[in-house]
Design an enzyme around this catalytic site. Structure first.
Site, PDB file in Angstrom:
ATOM      1  N   HIS A  61       0.821  -1.213   0.000  1.00 52.11           N
ATOM      2  CA  HIS A  61       0.000   0.000   0.000  1.00 52.11           C
ATOM      3  C   HIS A  61       0.857   1.266   0.000  1.00 52.11           C
ATOM      4  O   HIS A  61       1.965   1.266   0.513  1.00 52.11           O
ATOM      5  CB  HIS A  61      -0.894   0.036   1.244  1.00 52.11           C
ATOM      6  CG  HIS A  61      -1.779  -1.162   1.367  1.00 52.11           C
ATOM      7  ND1 HIS A  61      -2.107  -1.713   2.575  1.00 52.11           N
ATOM      8  CD2 HIS A  61      -2.409  -1.911   0.436  1.00 52.11           C
ATOM      9  CE1 HIS A  61      -2.903  -2.747   2.397  1.00 52.11           C
ATOM     10  NE2 HIS A  61      -3.097  -2.889   1.099  1.00 52.11           N
ATOM     11  N   LYS A  70       6.151   6.304   7.769  1.00 50.52           N
ATOM     12  CA  LYS A  70       5.609   5.394   8.774  1.00 50.52           C
ATOM     13  C   LYS A  70       6.699   4.953   9.740  1.00 50.52           C
ATOM     14  O   LYS A  70       7.810   4.610   9.324  1.00 50.52           O
ATOM     15  CB  LYS A  70       5.020   4.139   8.110  1.00 50.52           C
ATOM     16  CG  LYS A  70       3.815   4.411   7.243  1.00 50.52           C
ATOM     17  CD  LYS A  70       3.291   3.130   6.624  1.00 50.52           C
ATOM     18  CE  LYS A  70       2.063   3.389   5.771  1.00 50.52           C
ATOM     19  NZ  LYS A  70       1.581   2.159   5.128  1.00 50.52           N
ATOM     20  N   TYR A 130       1.651   1.540  13.899  1.00 47.91           N
ATOM     21  CA  TYR A 130       2.452   2.451  13.083  1.00 47.91           C
ATOM     22  C   TYR A 130       1.899   3.860  13.138  1.00 47.91           C
ATOM     23  O   TYR A 130       0.718   4.094  13.105  1.00 47.91           O
ATOM     24  CB  TYR A 130       2.642   1.956  11.649  1.00 47.91           C
ATOM     25  CG  TYR A 130       1.411   1.687  10.841  1.00 47.91           C
ATOM     26  CD1 TYR A 130       0.954   2.626   9.919  1.00 47.91           C
ATOM     27  CD2 TYR A 130       0.726   0.496  10.964  1.00 47.91           C
ATOM     28  CE1 TYR A 130      -0.168   2.376   9.145  1.00 47.91           C
ATOM     29  CE2 TYR A 130      -0.397   0.234  10.202  1.00 47.91           C
ATOM     30  CZ  TYR A 130      -0.832   1.186   9.294  1.00 47.91           C
ATOM     31  OH  TYR A 130      -1.947   0.938   8.545  1.00 47.91           O
ATOM     32  N   ASP A 166      -6.343  -6.516  -2.001  1.00 48.58           N
ATOM     33  CA  ASP A 166      -4.898  -6.695  -2.186  1.00 48.58           C
ATOM     34  C   ASP A 166      -4.594  -7.764  -3.229  1.00 48.58           C
ATOM     35  O   ASP A 166      -3.689  -7.618  -4.040  1.00 48.58           O
ATOM     36  CB  ASP A 166      -4.225  -7.060  -0.862  1.00 48.58           C
ATOM     37  CG  ASP A 166      -4.132  -5.890   0.098  1.00 48.58           C
ATOM     38  OD1 ASP A 166      -4.401  -4.737  -0.317  1.00 48.58           O
ATOM     39  OD2 ASP A 166      -3.799  -6.119   1.275  1.00 48.58           O
TER      40      ASP A 166
END
Length: 183
Positions: A61, A70, A130, A166
């Protein structure tokens, strides 16, 4: 705090101090001054928490126009984290690297804006936290298929679960051409 450069530019493996005693352990997940001194951004705007069962792959992603940096921490279990450079001007554009992260070692991974990200849960249960430098925007999200054979990401375990979104994401080459055309 120990900082190690990864093979991909600007991505960092961070080992914050962990204090153990007969009660268990204590660690700081984030201290702004320490992380800023190490070159990480001054502000994170969103915290996310993801739980996964063994074999799950999440990713790959990214945010197209408002990319997110991140800071990844594993709170329980173990994962294989994969980052891929999506910055067309970078010498490592299109290259990926995988890193094992687990709660016991308490390492963190800094992935700067301009990278795609995904991971596989290796333990029976994995809990991943995250922090991001930009808000998630569903209208800006991008993805490519983490099982794309041309990418040849070597997931350490059989992939048991992926979201339909996905699994049906386009091949990386399609996304790569779109990114190049956008500059």
């Amino acid at each position: 705090m120990q900082i190690t450069k990864t093979h991909l530019p600007d991505c960092l493996l961070i080992q914050p101090p962990v204090y153990h005693d007969n009660r268990g352990h204590f660690r700081e997940l984030y201290v702004a001054a320490k992380y800023q001194a190490a070159g990480l951004p001054q502000a994170f705007v969103q915290d996310n928490l993801s739980s996964s069962q063994q074999g799950v792959v999440r990713g790959m992603h990214f945010q197209r126009f408002k990319p997110q940096g991140k800071l990844i921490s594993v709170l329980h279990g173990e994962i294989y984290d994969v980052m891929l450079d999506l910055r067309p001007a970078s010498a490592s554009f299109g290259q990926w690297q995988g890193i094992y992260l687990d709660a016991q070692q308490a390492q963190q991974l800094w992935i700067p804006p301009g990278f795609a990200h995904g991971f596989q849960a290796l333990s029976t249960f994995a809990l991943v936290s995250y922090k991001t430098t930009a808000y998630y925007d569903p209208t800006d999200e991008g993805a490519f298929n983490a099982l794309d054979p041309k990418l040849a990401i070597t997931w350490p375990q059989p992939v048991t679960v992926m979201s339909d979104k996905d699994r049906t994401a386009p091949a990386f080459e399609v996304v790569k051409q779109q990114l190049i055309a956008a500059i």
